[in-house]
Design a protein around this motif. Structure first.
Motif, PDB file in Angstrom:
ATOM      1  N   MET A   1      10.813  -6.758 -23.266  1.00  0.00           N
ATOM      2  CA  MET A   1      10.647  -5.461 -23.907  1.00  0.00           C
ATOM      3  C   MET A   1       9.183  -5.186 -24.172  1.00  0.00           C
TER       4      MET A   1
ATOM      5  N   LYS B   1       6.063  -2.653 -22.018  1.00  0.00           N
ATOM      6  CA  LYS B   1       5.270  -1.551 -22.546  1.00  0.00           C
ATOM      7  C   LYS B   1       3.771  -1.778 -22.371  1.00  0.00           C
TER       8      LYS B   1
ATOM      9  N   ALA C   1       2.412  -1.246 -18.525  1.00  0.00           N
ATOM     10  CA  ALA C   1       3.291  -0.403 -17.709  1.00  0.00           C
ATOM     11  C   ALA C   1       2.815  -0.065 -16.293  1.00  0.00           C
ATOM     12  N   PRO C   2       1.676   0.597 -16.133  1.00  0.00           N
ATOM     13  CA  PRO C   2       1.354   1.071 -14.781  1.00  0.00           C
ATOM     14  C   PRO C   2       1.252  -0.061 -13.766  1.00  0.00           C
TER      15      PRO C   2
ATOM     16  N   ARG D   1       4.580  -1.765 -13.116  1.00  0.00           N
ATOM     17  CA  ARG D   1       5.490  -0.894 -12.379  1.00  0.00           C
ATOM     18  C   ARG D   1       5.064  -0.740 -10.929  1.00  0.00           C
ATOM     19  N   ALA D   2       3.753  -0.658 -10.741  1.00  0.00           N
ATOM     20  CA  ALA D   2       3.255  -0.560  -9.366  1.00  0.00           C
ATOM     21  C   ALA D   2       3.670  -1.794  -8.586  1.00  0.00           C
TER      22      ALA D   2
ATOM     23  N   ALA E   1       7.314  -1.643  -7.749  1.00  0.00           N
ATOM     24  CA  ALA E   1       7.587  -0.686  -6.681  1.00  0.00           C
ATOM     25  C   ALA E   1       7.170  -1.252  -5.333  1.00  0.00           C
TER      26      ALA E   1
ATOM     27  N   VAL F   1       9.400  -1.690  -2.045  1.00  0.00           N
ATOM     28  CA  VAL F   1       9.066  -1.204  -0.711  1.00  0.00           C
ATOM     29  C   VAL F   1       9.173  -2.326   0.309  1.00  0.00           C
TER      30      VAL F   1
ATOM     31  N   VAL G   1      12.648  -2.858   1.112  1.00  0.00           N
ATOM     32  CA  VAL G   1      13.132  -1.813   2.015  1.00  0.00           C
ATOM     33  C   VAL G   1      12.810  -2.166   3.444  1.00  0.00           C
TER      34      VAL G   1
ATOM     35  N   LEU H   1      14.806  -5.015   4.735  1.00  0.00           N
ATOM     36  CA  LEU H   1      16.171  -4.573   4.962  1.00  0.00           C
ATOM     37  C   LEU H   1      16.259  -3.784   6.252  1.00  0.00           C
ATOM     38  N   ALA H   2      15.301  -2.849   6.391  1.00  0.00           N
ATOM     39  CA  ALA H   2      15.312  -1.972   7.550  1.00  0.00           C
ATOM     40  C   ALA H   2      15.115  -2.765   8.835  1.00  0.00           C
TER      41      ALA H   2
ATOM     42  N   ALA I   1      18.786  -5.211   9.605  1.00  0.00           N
ATOM     43  CA  ALA I   1      20.178  -4.812   9.768  1.00  0.00           C
ATOM     44  C   ALA I   1      20.335  -3.352  10.159  1.00  0.00           C
TER      45      ALA I   1
END
Lengths: 430, 353
Positions: A1, A5, A8-9, A12-13, A16, A20, A23, A26-27, A30
């Protein structure tokens, strides 16, 4: 928690970026279950005996009137003759693209991938038509073009699956106009065309025709789309002092607007004038009929031609639409429908490349345009009429006074040579 | 000059009220769920058409996000962003027509984007409000005019067809993932820039240009930088769109398209992170799906727009956020910790400890 805070940036980056990466992983490994959709639509057609047609046209937006006419022509044929030919049922799904190429493409994808149509017909505008034709050919679906006039559709960007069925290209129709004008003994000409591809092609066709017969184009003027006051252009035409003026519009308001200025400035009796298909179509005649009696124009469509096919079509259209006579856009839709019907009648159900070759190998002897055949670039080869405005049975119609048979799109050139030229523009008119 | 300013601005606080832990978690979870659905979409039995539609929405959403960044953080409503995307698309298309490989397409797309955006930025950096609107509109029209008239390069009204995308994203679903990744990265970039000191200064300029100028900020260079960032995202969206449709024509640069982008932003909610995506989804779905069954779909789009303006000024996402906040305040009963925090920006540092 707490950690969430405080940083954060950055955190979070990072998350993300991880996402990606996931992704991509995965791409990469399959392929999804939907890998077979391209073959799905082509199945199941021979069994049902139905030709599924996707018809794209701008029914809303700036080109709604022309777009609706194009649909009306297609529907009219099937309403009059029934939508079953030689045991094949023709089923049509109409889609609206509002004249926007991106929407056109999405609609084409929807028709092909969701609805599983066998053939896509339309759309109306040159850029939408080129975009859709490129897509349909990439997925092996034939594309028929009832109205689009862009030269490139059957020249530089031609493909095996795209056929122009209900019109001629911009330069093709107006080339005989130039030849005719020179043949009438006119030595000099001035032209006025809309300032975009269709106008450049139309004027280039006229100019080359006129000059091939020894005439000289002394001045060329261009008006932007959306012009409603033509008085300055009419003054320029007057000042040019040429034997004949050639004026093209893409249909709609500019035709009547130009003619009002032309008549208003008193040129009606003194300046010889030749207009194109769409500047002198039924909309213009309904607005100005008596004032423009005897005015001449050049087109592949002549509603006043004496032929059974034209009469049958005109009567049916008049019955359905308050006694109106059909314009070139309606004729394009109707022509395409009657062509599809004729081909189905001869071959039974044909789809894909077979449908295309059935059309291009066909010679339509008694079509509403006259005798039409197709060249190896899938463009129409057919008659072009010099028409005169006359009153017939209380209606103003374009009656052909001279016919140029078997006009092709090459303007007297070799195809190779023609396609190596730059595209037509203000600065290049061939 | 700019760098020095960046360091200074670290103390500026215009981030608004800090959000509570719970709100933040809910936001993160919903983002994760949305991303999860987006990732799984091709495996859920959807057709290529649906994936292509979602791809269209993502691309439009990214383009709208670039507009949203300028409007939301900079207070600069651009009526010419379609021109930037189209310039990028034309760059790639021209390279493709010259027979260059996709790598060179990217280079040309980037080149035209940078040049065009720089021109936009230079012309508009000393303006604001309605003048900014007019300048961007004018430059957008210049791009449209060039696309329309320079037919030897752009193909005129016919446009350029047959543009190929790189082989590794040739399949519709690999391309979808590529676009999804591009969307996430683009949104993240705008989000990070928006939350950075640079973004804070930009909001300062939005709120009071004269005050920021008197504080020693070079307002035009901030505006130019903001425009460049927004333009690069728009250019990337333009490249994605030309790879998606294999086609570009002048209508891509038209005013109509630029206006639709503003509509998307307003529908979704100006200044919200995911508003542009929601707005893009509404517009694209009305334009492409509703129009299959409703003949008067442009009227429907107009009605939606009017209703949102009348009853949800902050846009769909913005209004939902407001509603959610109000609902929480009520359901929490007596003013709790979160409520206090929300109403008093100054207590920010206390609750992290």
């Amino acid at each position: 928690m707490k950690s969430m805070k405080t940083s954060a940036p950055v955190r979070r980056a990072g998350a993300a970026a991880l996402g990606v990466a996931a992704v991509l992983a995965l791409a990469a490994c399959a392929p999804p279950g939907a890998a077979q959709p391209s073959e799905a639509p082509t199945e199941g057609e021979t069994a049902t005996g139905t030709l599924k047609v996707g018809y794209i046209s701008p029914i809303t937006g700036n080109f709604a009137i022309a777009g609706q006419e194009m649909v009306d022509g297609w529907n009219l044929y099937w309403e009059v003759n029934g939508n079953e030919v030689n045991g094949v049922t023709v089923e049509t799904i109409v889609e609206d693209d509002a004249g926007n190429p991106e929407t056109s493409l999405t609609k084409a994808k929807k028709l092909v991938e969701s609805d599983g149509v066998d053939v896509v017909i339309g759309p109306l505008l040159a850029n939408t038509a080129l975009a859709v034709a490129a897509y349909t050919s990439s997925v092996g679906i034939p594309s028929l073009q009832p109205v689009a006039a862009a030269d490139d559709l059957t020249q530089r960007q031609a493909n095996d699956l795209t056929v122009r069925t209900g019109s001629q290209s911009g330069s093709q129709t107006n080339f005989p106009g130039g030849q005719w004008a020179a043949g009438e003994g006119h030595k000099t000409a001035v032209t006025l065309c809309p300032d975009y591809a269709f106008g450049w092609e139309s004027c280039a066709g006229f100019k080359q025709g006129f000059e091939s017969e020894g005439g000289e184009v002394v001045a060329q003027y261009w008006f932007p789309n959306g012009t409603s006051d033509f008085s300055t252009y009419v003054s320029q035409i007057q000042a040019a002092g040429a034997d004949i003026a050639f004026v093209a519009t893409a249909g709609g308001a500019p035709g009547p607007d130009f003619l009002r200025s032309f008549l208003g400035l008193g040129l009606g009796g003194s300046q010889e004038l030749l207009m194109n298909c769409c500047g002198m179509d039924q909309a213009t005649l309904r607005a100005l009929g008596p004032e423009i009696e005897g005015f001449k124009s050049v087109s592949y469509w002549a509603e006043g031609r004496d032929s059974d096919a034209v009469r049958e079509f005109s009567e049916a259209y008049g019955e359905a639409y308050e006694g109106k006579l059909p314009s070139a856009n309606v004729a394009g839709g109707y022509m395409t429908a009657s062509l599809v019907a004729a081909v189905l009648d001869e071959n039974g159900l044909v789809t894909g490349e077979e449908l295309v070759s059935a059309i291009t190998e066909y010679t339509f002897e008694d079509s509403i345009f006259g005798r039409v055949s197709w060249d190896e670039f899938n463009n129409t080869v057919g008659p072009v009429y010099i028409r005169e405005v006359q009153e017939v049975d209380g209606k103003w119609v374009n009656v052909p006074i001279e016919t140029f048979e078997d006009v092709d799109q090459w303007l007297g050139k070799d195809p190779e040579e023609a396609m190596q030229q730059p595209t037509y523009s203000q600065s290049f008119q061939g | 000059m700019m760098l020095a300013k960046l360091v200074e601005t670290r103390t500026v606080r215009t981030l608004g009220a800090p959000r509570s832990a719970r709100t933040r978690i809910i936001t993160l979870v919903s983002i994760a769920v949305a991303l999860g659905i987006a990732l799984a979409l091709p495996y859920l039995g959807t057709t290529a058409y649906v994936i292509s539609l979602v791809t269209t929405i993502l691309i439009a959403g990214l383009l709208a996000a670039s507009v949203n960044f300028l409007v939301g953080d900079g207070g600069m409503a651009s009526l010419g962003h379609a021109g930037i995307a189209a310039a990028s698309a034309y760059g790639a298309a021209w390279a493709s027509r010259q027979g260059m490989d996709p790598g060179m397409q990217v280079v040309f797309a980037l080149g035209t984007t940078l040049v065009v955006t720089f021109v936009y930025g230079l012309l508009s950096m000393r303006t604001s409000g309605i003048y900014f609107l007019m300048v961007t509109l004018a430059v957008g029209m210049v791009v449209f005019g060039l696309a329309y008239r320079l037919s030897s390069v752009t193909g005129g009204e016919n446009g350029i067809t047959g543009i190929r995308r790189p082989d590794f994203i040739a399949e519709y679903w690999t391309f979808y993932y590529f676009v999804l990744a591009g969307f996430v990265l683009g949104t993240l970039l705008l989000w990070v820039v928006g939350r950075s000191p640079f973004g804070a200064s930009l909001r300062g300029i939005r709120d009071s240009e004269s005050r920021m100028r008197s504080l020693g900020y070079s307002v035009p260079s901030y505006k130019l930088s903001a425009f460049m960032i927004s333009g690069i995202v728009a250019g990337f969206a333009g490249l994605l769109s030309v790879w998606h449709t294999h086609f570009v024509s002048p209508s891509a640069a038209g005013v109509h398209r630029s206006v639709l982008l503003i509509v998307m932003v307003i529908l979704g909610g100006v200044g919200t992170t995911f508003g542009p995506l929601v707005g893009a989804a509404i517009v694209v779905l009305v334009e492409n799906v509703l129009s299959n069954s409703v003949e008067r779909w442009p009227t429907v789009l107009g009605l939606i727009f009017i209703l949102v303006i009348l009853f949800a000024r902050a846009g769909v996402v913005g209004s939902l956020q407001k509603l959610f906040r109000r609902w929480r305040r009520r359901s929490d009963g007596p003013p709790g910790e979160q409520d206090l925090l929300e109403n008093s920006p100054t207590t920010d540092s206390s609750h992290t400890a």
